[in-house]
Scaffold this active site. Sequence first.
Site, PDB file in Angstrom:
ATOM      1  N   THR A   1      21.651 -15.976  87.408  1.00 44.68           N
ATOM      2  CA  THR A   1      20.223 -16.138  87.134  1.00 44.68           C
ATOM      3  C   THR A   1      19.891 -15.872  85.676  1.00 44.68           C
ATOM      4  O   THR A   1      18.964 -16.457  85.122  1.00 44.68           O
ATOM      5  CB  THR A   1      19.410 -15.184  88.041  1.00 44.68           C
ATOM      6  OG1 THR A   1      19.575 -15.625  89.377  1.00 44.68           O
ATOM      7  CG2 THR A   1      17.947 -15.173  87.707  1.00 44.68           C
TER       8      THR A   1
ATOM      9  N   TYR B   1      14.924 -21.099  91.976  1.00 45.28           N
ATOM     10  CA  TYR B   1      15.281 -21.743  90.693  1.00 45.28           C
ATOM     11  C   TYR B   1      16.757 -22.150  90.742  1.00 45.28           C
ATOM     12  O   TYR B   1      17.436 -21.936  91.750  1.00 45.28           O
ATOM     13  CB  TYR B   1      15.036 -20.738  89.559  1.00 45.28           C
ATOM     14  CG  TYR B   1      15.683 -19.413  89.856  1.00 45.28           C
ATOM     15  CD1 TYR B   1      17.038 -19.209  89.595  1.00 45.28           C
ATOM     16  CD2 TYR B   1      14.976 -18.384  90.488  1.00 45.28           C
ATOM     17  CE1 TYR B   1      17.649 -18.014  89.923  1.00 45.28           C
ATOM     18  CE2 TYR B   1      15.593 -17.186  90.812  1.00 45.28           C
ATOM     19  CZ  TYR B   1      16.927 -17.013  90.532  1.00 45.28           C
ATOM     20  OH  TYR B   1      17.546 -15.848  90.872  1.00 45.28           O
TER      21      TYR B   1
ATOM     22  N   THR C   1      23.649 -11.796  89.812  1.00 45.44           N
ATOM     23  CA  THR C   1      23.509 -10.453  90.376  1.00 45.44           C
ATOM     24  C   THR C   1      24.073 -10.321  91.793  1.00 45.44           C
ATOM     25  O   THR C   1      24.322  -9.213  92.253  1.00 45.44           O
ATOM     26  CB  THR C   1      22.019 -10.022  90.384  1.00 45.44           C
ATOM     27  OG1 THR C   1      21.283 -10.943  91.189  1.00 45.44           O
ATOM     28  CG2 THR C   1      21.461  -9.946  88.984  1.00 45.44           C
ATOM     29  N   ASP C   2      24.272 -11.468  92.490  1.00 44.62           N
ATOM     30  CA  ASP C   2      24.676 -11.381  93.904  1.00 44.62           C
ATOM     31  C   ASP C   2      26.010 -10.660  94.103  1.00 44.62           C
ATOM     32  O   ASP C   2      26.165  -9.895  95.056  1.00 44.62           O
ATOM     33  CB  ASP C   2      24.749 -12.782  94.532  1.00 44.62           C
ATOM     34  CG  ASP C   2      23.359 -13.344  94.803  1.00 44.62           C
ATOM     35  OD1 ASP C   2      22.372 -12.637  94.561  1.00 44.62           O
ATOM     36  OD2 ASP C   2      23.281 -14.507  95.260  1.00 44.62           O
TER      37      ASP C   2
ATOM     38  N   LYS D   1      23.351  -3.993  94.581  1.00 44.39           N
ATOM     39  CA  LYS D   1      22.099  -4.747  94.567  1.00 44.39           C
ATOM     40  C   LYS D   1      21.359  -4.365  95.840  1.00 44.39           C
ATOM     41  O   LYS D   1      21.910  -4.479  96.936  1.00 44.39           O
ATOM     42  CB  LYS D   1      22.405  -6.252  94.530  1.00 44.39           C
ATOM     43  CG  LYS D   1      21.165  -7.111  94.452  1.00 44.39           C
ATOM     44  CD  LYS D   1      21.507  -8.585  94.256  1.00 44.39           C
ATOM     45  CE  LYS D   1      20.217  -9.387  94.137  1.00 44.39           C
ATOM     46  NZ  LYS D   1      20.460 -10.808  93.832  1.00 44.39           N
TER      47      LYS D   1
ATOM     48  N   GLU E   1      34.975   9.018 113.859  1.00 48.24           N
ATOM     49  CA  GLU E   1      34.658   8.075 114.947  1.00 48.24           C
ATOM     50  C   GLU E   1      35.907   7.403 115.537  1.00 48.24           C
ATOM     51  O   GLU E   1      35.813   6.673 116.520  1.00 48.24           O
ATOM     52  CB  GLU E   1      33.687   7.005 114.442  1.00 48.24           C
ATOM     53  CG  GLU E   1      32.271   7.519 114.232  1.00 48.24           C
ATOM     54  CD  GLU E   1      31.599   7.943 115.538  1.00 48.24           C
ATOM     55  OE1 GLU E   1      31.890   7.334 116.588  1.00 48.24           O
ATOM     56  OE2 GLU E   1      30.785   8.883 115.497  1.00 48.24           O
TER      57      GLU E   1
HETATM   58  C1  SIN Z   1      21.224 -13.869  90.497  1.00 48.95           C
HETATM   59  O1  SIN Z   1      21.916 -13.990  89.499  1.00 48.95           O
HETATM   60  O2  SIN Z   1      20.264 -13.049  90.499  1.00 48.95           O
HETATM   61  C2  SIN Z   1      21.412 -14.635  91.762  1.00 48.95           C
HETATM   62  C3  SIN Z   1      22.344 -15.778  91.650  1.00 48.95           C
HETATM   63  C4  SIN Z   1      23.734 -15.375  91.306  1.00 48.95           C
HETATM   64  O3  SIN Z   1      24.201 -14.313  91.734  1.00 48.95           O
HETATM   65  O4  SIN Z   1      24.393 -16.154  90.603  1.00 48.95           O
END
Ligand code: SIN
Length: 355
Positions: free
Chosen positions: A38, A52, A118-119, A191, A312
């Site tokens: 992103t 997007y 971020t994923d 995240k 467990e």
């Molecule tokens: C992001 O970057 O926030 C989402 C998409 C990705 O991980 O490439």
Amino acid sequence: MIRTQSVRFIVALFSLLVAFSVQAQKLPNVMVLATGGTIAGTGASSTTTVGYTAATVGVQQLINAVPEVAKVANVTGEQVFQIASESMTNEHWLTLAKRVNTLLAQPNVDGIVITHGTDTLEETAYFLNLVVKSRKPVVLVGAMRPSTALSADGPINLYNAVILAGSPEAVGKGVLVSLNDQIQSSRDVSKTNTSTPDSFRTPELGVLGYMQGNKPYFYRASTRKHTVETEFDISNIQALPQVDIVYGYANMNDVALNAFIAAGAKGIIHAGTGDGSLAAKVKPSLIAARKNGTLIVRASRVGNGILARNGEANDDELDFVVSDTLSPQKARILLMLALTKTSNTKEIQRMFYMY
Ligand code: SIN
């Protein structure tokens, strides 16, 4: 007379150039390796913050959008990949890690910033934390809003990441993650929100520090071994062993587990409910899988806390490993690397308590 003035002018110009070049030499040399995400995404309008397209803007454009970085570092960009990070693979990680190790071995590179979606940013960061062989700073950075959005967070995040990667304070701290003015440990950060700019958090264990006033401020460090202290060497590795994650839920069955094993998984991360509990319909298949040679790591889907060994399940008797505090997605990374060294469960358990 005119000749004297020209000589003076040339001397003044020369001194100015020397002063500029001394100033440039004093700045750290930071490489920005771009992988997409992103931070390099574009939306249909300035108010588009979801829906997007990720990974469209190139590395030089990203750097040019933050001209202020030239005042804090000598920045050079390199486009390593251009992908949305949900499509990151083990092969991408091996390519990236080898490139990072090559660059950091050069005396003219002081630190590296990796721009990333971020994923799966936390996963790439933890992988690098285990295989980078340098004490020089490596900082993973992303953005929750695309580059075209109002109040895009990419430019300030990139600016802070460049400062951090060029700072002596970040040397020897392991691979770091920086977004939203915070410095996080790659081992512990996750995240936690699908879309807000404060998504990256380390609940309970906390941030390592903050970025403020063009400076990093550190308050704590991870106690776990990383980078030059690890036993993992990927320099001659072309592929990592297959390890998959089986997710725990009410009414769970063993279909996914058996499919992964049939597809050749060498290890399974069982992301169980609670403290890594094993559902009655799944436990016999996990035991059978272990007897047939598949490594089993009990982890938890909960997100915080220590996975108790022999809690467990009787891990000693079943020859299982527990994930300590690692999330299932990070346990997968450590198990893959562990399997490049050994298939002895005692040794692998030692690694889970060490890294
Ligand atoms: C992001 O970057 O926030 C989402 C998409 C990705 O991980 O490439």
